[in-house]
Design a protein around this motif. Structure first.
Motif, PDB file in Angstrom:
ATOM      1  N   THR A  93     120.244 -35.487 -77.748  1.00 33.29           N
ATOM      2  CA  THR A  93     121.177 -36.424 -78.371  1.00 33.29           C
ATOM      3  C   THR A  93     120.435 -37.600 -78.993  1.00 33.29           C
ATOM      4  O   THR A  93     120.754 -38.041 -80.107  1.00 33.29           O
ATOM      5  N   LEU A 153     130.475 -29.343 -64.342  1.00 32.33           N
ATOM      6  CA  LEU A 153     129.217 -30.042 -64.573  1.00 32.33           C
ATOM      7  C   LEU A 153     128.056 -29.065 -64.705  1.00 32.33           C
ATOM      8  O   LEU A 153     128.026 -28.032 -64.028  1.00 32.33           O
ATOM      9  N   TRP A 190     122.450 -38.390 -59.101  1.00 31.12           N
ATOM     10  CA  TRP A 190     123.589 -38.551 -60.022  1.00 31.12           C
ATOM     11  C   TRP A 190     123.145 -39.003 -61.405  1.00 31.12           C
ATOM     12  O   TRP A 190     123.509 -38.419 -62.418  1.00 31.12           O
ATOM     13  N   SER A 191     122.393 -40.099 -61.456  1.00 28.69           N
ATOM     14  CA  SER A 191     122.037 -40.696 -62.751  1.00 28.69           C
ATOM     15  C   SER A 191     120.871 -41.659 -62.581  1.00 28.69           C
ATOM     16  O   SER A 191     120.638 -42.202 -61.494  1.00 28.69           O
ATOM     17  N   LEU A 231     122.255 -33.658 -61.168  1.00 33.81           N
ATOM     18  CA  LEU A 231     122.989 -33.967 -62.398  1.00 33.81           C
ATOM     19  C   LEU A 231     122.115 -34.827 -63.306  1.00 33.81           C
ATOM     20  O   LEU A 231     122.139 -34.702 -64.529  1.00 33.81           O
ATOM     21  N   ARG A 232     121.307 -35.676 -62.685  1.00 32.00           N
ATOM     22  CA  ARG A 232     120.430 -36.580 -63.421  1.00 32.00           C
ATOM     23  C   ARG A 232     119.458 -35.817 -64.318  1.00 32.00           C
ATOM     24  O   ARG A 232     119.313 -36.130 -65.500  1.00 32.00           O
ATOM     25  N   ALA A 282     120.246 -35.391 -72.906  1.00 35.85           N
ATOM     26  CA  ALA A 282     120.147 -36.738 -73.471  1.00 35.85           C
ATOM     27  C   ALA A 282     119.067 -36.829 -74.538  1.00 35.85           C
ATOM     28  O   ALA A 282     119.283 -37.423 -75.597  1.00 35.85           O
ATOM     29  N   LYS A 318     121.240 -34.134 -67.198  1.00 37.36           N
ATOM     30  CA  LYS A 318     121.605 -35.111 -68.226  1.00 37.36           C
ATOM     31  C   LYS A 318     120.405 -35.480 -69.082  1.00 37.36           C
ATOM     32  O   LYS A 318     120.531 -35.699 -70.296  1.00 37.36           O
ATOM     33  N   GLU A 319     119.243 -35.569 -68.466  1.00 42.98           N
ATOM     34  CA  GLU A 319     118.042 -35.942 -69.209  1.00 42.98           C
ATOM     35  C   GLU A 319     117.728 -34.916 -70.290  1.00 42.98           C
ATOM     36  O   GLU A 319     117.367 -35.276 -71.412  1.00 42.98           O
ATOM     37  N   GLU A 323     122.575 -42.929 -72.608  1.00 45.35           N
ATOM     38  CA  GLU A 323     122.650 -41.511 -72.232  1.00 45.35           C
ATOM     39  C   GLU A 323     121.937 -41.265 -70.907  1.00 45.35           C
ATOM     40  O   GLU A 323     121.350 -40.204 -70.685  1.00 45.35           O
ATOM     41  N   GLY A 324     121.967 -42.271 -70.026  1.00 46.40           N
ATOM     42  CA  GLY A 324     121.350 -42.136 -68.716  1.00 46.40           C
ATOM     43  C   GLY A 324     119.848 -42.345 -68.704  1.00 46.40           C
ATOM     44  O   GLY A 324     119.210 -42.253 -67.651  1.00 46.40           O
TER      45      GLY A 324
END
Length: 308
Positions: free
Chosen positions: A103, A75, A57-58, A92-93, A100, A96-97, A131-132
């Protein structure tokens, strides 16, 4: 009524879905169809159901899918593998990376301000997540001044900026110092603007120099009483009539360029101990300059603390 005749076209979506194959490392989108404490289920528009296990997840240990994700959300995930039951296991992790770091690089270039929560203390600093991504804040960058008691910051929220974002080294460093100092400067400017010429208040002498004494008048503001403004007699040294820690009444003469000029002799009255000392002092003259008769904005900021 004749039964409706079905053709191959009626099954086109199902047929196409049966041919969809995903490869490890591929970024795909899925719609959330179920969430529980251990996994998130996704509709991948294929016969293979997408699964995001809890460990994917994160990176943030405080992330809770049931609080932050809703059924129907779309997602982006990274494909890991297909399990023995045909389900597509995803992350998802990892997705996101990827987003992230983009960003964070933009934030580094644009000095973007974020609010983060301090998670734990490590040698020379603290850990948080942005941002994780796990991030480090040095003790020297945690506040406007160096922080000795790092444990007191655990659980607190601080505003930060990115100062290092190295995706290759997986290194993210943040700083709250610049944000805190800017906030203090703004708060101090507002306090200075609120001061009116002629305002009379009580303060405490915090420093004595040959050319006058500095008086703390509250709210972290300090002004200078020039030696010529201490009393109506010439003084060889302010120490003849004032001492550190003495409470005195002062009048604001001016507030210019972040500097406060004060007067004791123009206040409504002079503290009795000052008056007594003046009567016993020698009447001598002393040269001084206009430059000495002001205090710098840096001096005014000393002692102002951020609110929790």
């Amino acid at each position: 009524m004749d039964e409706e005749k079905l053709t191959m076209a009626d099954f086109e979506d199902e047929i196409n879905a049966s041919f969809v194959k995903f490869r490890p490392g591929q970024a795909i989108k899925g719609t959330v169809v179920a969430i529980d404490e251990d996994e998130i289920a996704l509709d991948l528009q294929s016969y293979s159901r997408g699964i995001i296990p809890k460990e994917e997840w994160s990176n943030d240990p405080d992330f809770h899918a049931m609080d932050e994700i809703r059924i129907g959300d779309t997602l982006t995930v990274i494909v890991l593998y297909e399990d023995e039951s045909g389900q597509t296991i995803t992350s998802l992790r990892q997705a996101k990376e990827v987003a992230a770091w983009e960003t964070l690089q933009d934030a580094l270039a644009n000095h973007t301000i974020f609010e983060v929560k301090i998670k734990e203390v490590v040698p020379s600093g603290v850990i948080t997540y942005l941002e994780g991504i796990r991030a480090f804040i040095p003790a020297s960058k945690l506040a406007a001044q160096y922080v000795e008691d790092l444990e007191s910051y655990v659980g607190k929220k601080v505003q930060v900026q990115v100062i290092t974002a190295d995706e290759d080294e997986n290194r993210l460093v943040l700083s709250a110092k610049e944000v805190a100092k800017e906030r203090l400067a703004q708060e101090n400017a507002a306090k200075l603007n609120a001061l009116q010429k002629g305002f009379i208040t009580e303060g405490t002498i915090t420093r004595i120099e040959s050319y006058g004494c500095f008086v703390e008048i509250g709210d972290g503001l300090t002004g200078l009483v020039h030696i010529s403004q201490i009393c109506n007699k010439f003084l060889k040294s302010p120490k003849e009539v004032v001492k550190l820690g003495m409470k005195v009444k002062v009048k604001v003469l001016s507030v210019e360029d972040g500097k406060i000029r004060l007067s004791m002799k123009e206040a409504e009255d002079i503290a009795p101990e000052v008056e007594e000392a003046v009567n016993d002092s020698e009447e001598t003259s002393m040269e001084y300059t206009d430059e000495e008769a002001t205090t710098s904005l840096a001096g005014l900021l000393k002692g102002i603390q951020l609110d929790d």
